[in-house]
Motif scaffolding. Sequence first.
Motif, PDB file in Angstrom:
ATOM      1  N   ILE A   4    -125.073   1.578 -25.069  1.00 38.29           N
ATOM      2  CA  ILE A   4    -124.992   2.638 -24.062  1.00 38.29           C
ATOM      3  C   ILE A   4    -124.492   2.079 -22.735  1.00 38.29           C
ATOM      4  CG2 ILE A   4    -126.325   4.295 -22.706  1.00 38.29           C
ATOM      5  CD1 ILE A   4    -128.122   4.639 -25.155  1.00 38.29           C
ATOM      6  N   LEU A   5    -124.974   0.922 -22.348  1.00 36.58           N
ATOM      7  CA  LEU A   5    -124.549   0.285 -21.112  1.00 36.58           C
ATOM      8  C   LEU A   5    -123.069  -0.098 -21.182  1.00 36.58           C
ATOM      9  CD1 LEU A   5    -125.390  -0.757 -18.336  1.00 36.58           C
ATOM     10  CD2 LEU A   5    -126.001  -2.918 -19.422  1.00 36.58           C
ATOM     11  N   LEU A   6    -122.648  -0.667 -22.302  1.00 34.33           N
ATOM     12  CA  LEU A   6    -121.255  -1.057 -22.486  1.00 34.33           C
ATOM     13  C   LEU A   6    -120.346   0.164 -22.486  1.00 34.33           C
ATOM     14  CD1 LEU A   6    -119.264  -3.339 -23.009  1.00 34.33           C
ATOM     15  CD2 LEU A   6    -119.682  -3.044 -25.442  1.00 34.33           C
ATOM     16  N   ALA A   7    -120.776   1.233 -23.130  1.00 33.13           N
ATOM     17  CA  ALA A   7    -119.982   2.462 -23.177  1.00 33.13           C
ATOM     18  C   ALA A   7    -119.847   3.080 -21.792  1.00 33.13           C
ATOM     19  CB  ALA A   7    -120.609   3.452 -24.143  1.00 33.13           C
ATOM     20  N   SER A   8    -120.903   3.046 -21.001  1.00 36.17           N
ATOM     21  CA  SER A   8    -120.835   3.620 -19.657  1.00 36.17           C
ATOM     22  C   SER A   8    -119.943   2.776 -18.745  1.00 36.17           C
ATOM     23  CB  SER A   8    -122.234   3.776 -19.070  1.00 36.17           C
ATOM     24  OG  SER A   8    -122.837   2.509 -18.924  1.00 36.17           O
ATOM     25  N   VAL A   9    -119.966   1.458 -18.907  1.00 37.54           N
ATOM     26  CA  VAL A   9    -119.084   0.593 -18.106  1.00 37.54           C
ATOM     27  C   VAL A   9    -117.625   0.840 -18.466  1.00 37.54           C
ATOM     28  CG1 VAL A   9    -118.415  -1.819 -17.719  1.00 37.54           C
ATOM     29  CG2 VAL A   9    -120.819  -1.178 -17.683  1.00 37.54           C
ATOM     30  N   ILE A  10    -117.343   0.976 -19.759  1.00 38.53           N
ATOM     31  CA  ILE A  10    -115.964   1.253 -20.190  1.00 38.53           C
ATOM     32  C   ILE A  10    -115.514   2.624 -19.700  1.00 38.53           C
ATOM     33  CG2 ILE A  10    -114.526   1.678 -22.219  1.00 38.53           C
ATOM     34  CD1 ILE A  10    -116.102  -0.534 -23.635  1.00 38.53           C
ATOM     35  N   LEU A  12    -116.571   4.211 -17.039  1.00 35.38           N
ATOM     36  CA  LEU A  12    -116.381   4.129 -15.592  1.00 35.38           C
ATOM     37  C   LEU A  12    -115.060   3.441 -15.254  1.00 35.38           C
ATOM     38  CD1 LEU A  12    -117.640   4.648 -12.821  1.00 35.38           C
ATOM     39  CD2 LEU A  12    -118.706   2.411 -12.964  1.00 35.38           C
ATOM     40  N   ALA A  13    -114.742   2.369 -15.969  1.00 32.39           N
ATOM     41  CA  ALA A  13    -113.485   1.661 -15.731  1.00 32.39           C
ATOM     42  C   ALA A  13    -112.286   2.534 -16.079  1.00 32.39           C
ATOM     43  CB  ALA A  13    -113.455   0.371 -16.542  1.00 32.39           C
ATOM     44  N   THR A  14    -112.403   3.292 -17.156  1.00 31.14           N
ATOM     45  CA  THR A  14    -111.311   4.180 -17.562  1.00 31.14           C
ATOM     46  C   THR A  14    -111.126   5.303 -16.549  1.00 31.14           C
ATOM     47  OG1 THR A  14    -111.827   3.705 -19.859  1.00 31.14           O
ATOM     48  CG2 THR A  14    -110.452   5.615 -19.437  1.00 31.14           C
ATOM     49  N   ALA A  15    -112.207   5.866 -16.072  1.00 27.42           N
ATOM     50  CA  ALA A  15    -112.117   6.956 -15.097  1.00 27.42           C
ATOM     51  C   ALA A  15    -111.523   6.472 -13.787  1.00 27.42           C
ATOM     52  CB  ALA A  15    -113.492   7.565 -14.865  1.00 27.42           C
ATOM     53  N   SER A  16    -111.923   5.292 -13.337  1.00 23.62           N
ATOM     54  CA  SER A  16    -111.380   4.791 -12.074  1.00 23.62           C
ATOM     55  C   SER A  16    -109.910   4.424 -12.212  1.00 23.62           C
ATOM     56  CB  SER A  16    -112.190   3.587 -11.584  1.00 23.62           C
ATOM     57  OG  SER A  16    -112.069   2.507 -12.497  1.00 23.62           O
ATOM     58  N   ALA A  17    -109.500   3.958 -13.389  1.00 23.99           N
ATOM     59  CA  ALA A  17    -108.086   3.648 -13.616  1.00 23.99           C
ATOM     60  C   ALA A  17    -107.247   4.920 -13.650  1.00 23.99           C
ATOM     61  CB  ALA A  17    -107.928   2.869 -14.911  1.00 23.99           C
ATOM     62  N   ALA A  18    -107.821   6.014 -14.097  1.00 23.30           N
ATOM     63  CA  ALA A  18    -107.092   7.280 -14.153  1.00 23.30           C
ATOM     64  C   ALA A  18    -107.025   7.943 -12.785  1.00 23.30           C
ATOM     65  CB  ALA A  18    -107.757   8.216 -15.157  1.00 23.30           C
ATOM     66  N   ILE A  19    -108.034   7.751 -11.946  1.00 22.38           N
ATOM     67  CA  ILE A  19    -108.074   8.383 -10.627  1.00 22.38           C
ATOM     68  C   ILE A  19    -107.208   7.641  -9.625  1.00 22.38           C
ATOM     69  CG2 ILE A  19    -109.597   8.897  -8.674  1.00 22.38           C
ATOM     70  CD1 ILE A  19    -111.783   9.501 -10.702  1.00 22.38           C
ATOM     71  N   ALA A  20    -107.072   6.335  -9.747  1.00 22.57           N
ATOM     72  CA  ALA A  20    -106.351   5.520  -8.763  1.00 22.57           C
ATOM     73  C   ALA A  20    -104.902   5.960  -8.552  1.00 22.57           C
ATOM     74  CB  ALA A  20    -106.428   4.051  -9.145  1.00 22.57           C
ATOM     75  N   PRO A  21    -104.100   6.237  -9.601  1.00 20.55           N
ATOM     76  CA  PRO A  21    -102.721   6.652  -9.343  1.00 20.55           C
ATOM     77  C   PRO A  21    -102.606   8.001  -8.638  1.00 20.55           C
ATOM     78  CG  PRO A  21    -102.931   5.868 -11.581  1.00 20.55           C
ATOM     79  CD  PRO A  21    -104.313   5.958 -11.009  1.00 20.55           C
ATOM     80  N   THR A  22    -103.571   8.896  -8.845  1.00 19.95           N
ATOM     81  CA  THR A  22    -103.486  10.197  -8.197  1.00 19.95           C
ATOM     82  C   THR A  22    -103.789  10.109  -6.712  1.00 19.95           C
ATOM     83  OG1 THR A  22    -105.789  10.694  -8.719  1.00 19.95           O
ATOM     84  CG2 THR A  22    -104.134  11.392 -10.307  1.00 19.95           C
ATOM     85  N   GLN A  23    -104.457   9.052  -6.286  1.00 16.38           N
ATOM     86  CA  GLN A  23    -104.766   8.901  -4.875  1.00 16.38           C
ATOM     87  C   GLN A  23    -103.760   8.009  -4.157  1.00 16.38           C
ATOM     88  OE1 GLN A  23    -108.770   7.460  -4.827  1.00 16.38           O
ATOM     89  NE2 GLN A  23    -109.654   9.461  -5.224  1.00 16.38           N
ATOM     90  N   ALA A  24    -102.712   7.574  -4.854  1.00 13.37           N
ATOM     91  CA  ALA A  24    -101.710   6.705  -4.234  1.00 13.37           C
ATOM     92  C   ALA A  24    -100.929   7.494  -3.191  1.00 13.37           C
ATOM     93  CB  ALA A  24    -100.760   6.167  -5.299  1.00 13.37           C
ATOM     94  N   ALA A  25    -100.558   6.835  -2.121  1.00 15.51           N
ATOM     95  CA  ALA A  25     -99.831   7.484  -1.032  1.00 15.51           C
ATOM     96  C   ALA A  25     -98.349   7.585  -1.391  1.00 15.51           C
ATOM     97  CB  ALA A  25     -99.992   6.684   0.249  1.00 15.51           C
ATOM     98  N   THR A  26     -97.719   8.623  -0.909  1.00 12.35           N
ATOM     99  CA  THR A  26     -96.291   8.806  -1.114  1.00 12.35           C
ATOM    100  C   THR A  26     -95.546   8.024  -0.039  1.00 12.35           C
ATOM    101  OG1 THR A  26     -96.695  11.007  -1.978  1.00 12.35           O
ATOM    102  CG2 THR A  26     -94.454  10.507  -1.261  1.00 12.35           C
ATOM    103  N   ILE A  27     -94.556   7.274  -0.460  1.00 11.87           N
ATOM    104  CA  ILE A  27     -93.780   6.474   0.488  1.00 11.87           C
ATOM    105  C   ILE A  27     -92.491   7.221   0.798  1.00 11.87           C
ATOM    106  CG2 ILE A  27     -92.550   4.307   0.844  1.00 11.87           C
ATOM    107  CD1 ILE A  27     -94.554   3.028  -1.088  1.00 11.87           C
TER     108      ILE A  27
END
Length: 63
Positions: A4-10, A12-27
């Motif tokens: 359960i701990l390993l699944a929650s860490v994975i 969380l890592a997957t969710a943060s990797a998916a959210i990061a590109p959407t918050q990138a600034a436009t140049i």
Amino acid sequence: MKNILLASVIALATASAAIAPTQAATIVVKTNDHMHMKKHCRTKLVTAWKHHHKVVREVRVCN
């Protein structure tokens, strides 16, 4: 418990990797040349045949 701990860490890592590109600034790169660019337009005659009649149109062509 470990699974359960390993699944929650994975998850969380997957969710943060998916959210990061959407918050990138436009140049936006701006140059000074856009102030000096002018549209050079001219009128061009276009001839076409429609239903056995010659049709001449004036078309505006811009660079």
